[in-house]
Design a protein around this motif. Sequence first.
Motif, short mmCIF file in Angstrom:
data_model
loop_
_atom_site.label_atom_id
_atom_site.label_comp_id
_atom_site.label_asym_id
_atom_site.label_seq_id
_atom_site.Cartn_x
_atom_site.Cartn_y
_atom_site.Cartn_z
N GLY A 223 0.63 -1.23 -0.23
CA GLY A 223 -0.02 -0.07 0.05
C GLY A 223 0.93 1.49 0.03
N GLY A 224 2.09 1.14 -0.53
CA GLY A 224 2.88 2.44 -0.80
C GLY A 224 3.92 2.55 0.24
N LEU A 225 3.79 1.70 1.68
CA LEU A 225 4.73 1.61 2.60
C LEU A 225 6.28 1.28 2.18
N GLU A 226 6.29 0.77 1.20
CA GLU A 226 7.66 0.21 0.60
C GLU A 226 8.43 1.61 0.29
N VAL B 246 0.03 -4.56 6.84
CA VAL B 246 0.92 -3.41 6.84
C VAL B 246 2.30 -3.72 7.88
N VAL B 247 1.63 -4.17 9.00
CA VAL B 247 2.85 -4.45 10.17
C VAL B 247 3.74 -5.46 9.43
N SER B 248 3.13 -6.72 8.94
CA SER B 248 3.88 -7.65 8.23
C SER B 248 4.99 -6.97 7.41
N ALA B 249 4.33 -6.20 6.54
CA ALA B 249 5.17 -5.70 5.57
C ALA B 249 6.41 -4.81 6.07
N GLY B 250 6.02 -4.00 7.07
CA GLY B 250 6.98 -3.06 7.87
C GLY B 250 8.17 -4.11 8.33
N ILE B 251 7.51 -5.35 8.97
CA ILE B 251 8.60 -6.10 9.34
C ILE B 251 9.59 -6.79 8.25
N ILE C 136 1.19 10.03 -2.32
CA ILE C 136 2.40 10.38 -3.00
C ILE C 136 3.22 9.02 -3.11
N ALA C 137 3.40 8.37 -2.08
CA ALA C 137 4.48 7.25 -1.71
C ALA C 137 3.91 6.10 -2.69
N SER C 138 2.61 6.01 -2.85
CA SER C 138 1.98 4.89 -3.73
C SER C 138 2.29 5.31 -4.89
N LEU C 139 2.11 6.63 -5.69
CA LEU C 139 2.46 7.23 -6.90
C LEU C 139 3.95 6.84 -7.15
N ARG C 140 4.73 7.04 -6.26
CA ARG C 140 6.31 7.03 -6.51
C ARG C 140 6.71 5.71 -6.53
N HIS C 141 5.95 4.75 -5.93
CA HIS C 141 6.43 3.33 -5.85
C HIS C 141 6.29 2.59 -7.30
N GLU C 142 5.38 3.28 -8.24
CA GLU C 142 5.21 2.77 -9.41
C GLU C 142 6.49 2.65 -10.37
N THR C 143 7.60 3.62 -9.71
CA THR C 143 8.62 3.93 -10.76
C THR C 143 9.86 3.39 -9.91
N PHE D 81 7.55 -5.61 -3.03
CA PHE D 81 6.08 -5.59 -2.96
C PHE D 81 5.55 -4.91 -4.34
N ARG D 82 4.30 -5.42 -4.75
CA ARG D 82 3.75 -4.79 -5.94
C ARG D 82 2.94 -3.53 -5.80
#
Length: 220
Positions: free
Chosen positions: A27-30, A155-160, A205-212, A218-219
Amino acid sequence: MLDTRALLRLMAWLSPAFPIGGFAWSGGLERAVADGLVRKAPDLQAWLATLVRHGSLRNDAVLFAEAWRQAGDEGALKELAALGLALSGSSERFAETLSLGKAFVTAASAWPHPVLARLPEDLPFPVSVGAVAAGHGVPLSQALAAYLHAAFSQVVSAGIRLSVAGQAEGVAILAALEPLIEDVARAAGRSTLDDLGGAAIQAEIASLRHETQHSRLFRS
């Protein structure tokens, strides 16, 4: 009250083992981690709190509640699904909620119910879970709280996995956010579609920036 069978179904649907592929999305966390917006466990907790108060998870809660209420109306569910998909702020958010929504309906067909036939082919995740929960007689307050808790857990799992927090810190985050989940679920239960909206600009913005983003786990 939530009876035993409804509880078992709710636990199954929102289990990390339920085959919808939730582990593949952040969800953009990455991107937020890559940009230094989320560095440590307290940042991750604040990120989640912001999403559920002002961002995508708040809208998910409103959509979930409306889907629960409209579970018997095929036309209303179709319109709600289209609205939910249109609220996606990026192509990855669109792909995430659509992928999870369709996969949830497919997996939930193990519990046959007429509500499944009323759902459109393309629908966002909260609409699919909300409608199916209503069809099986799961009370809105419990179903919505469980949905939000499962979203937080993902999301916590992704953060770990992104090394923002350890497992013990992740559990502590979930414990600390329980009152907020309860408050948001209660408010969303009284909501209407007029309550949709958000102000979590950095998350969008983070979600948009993850696309590039070149290197990623993560997807989204």
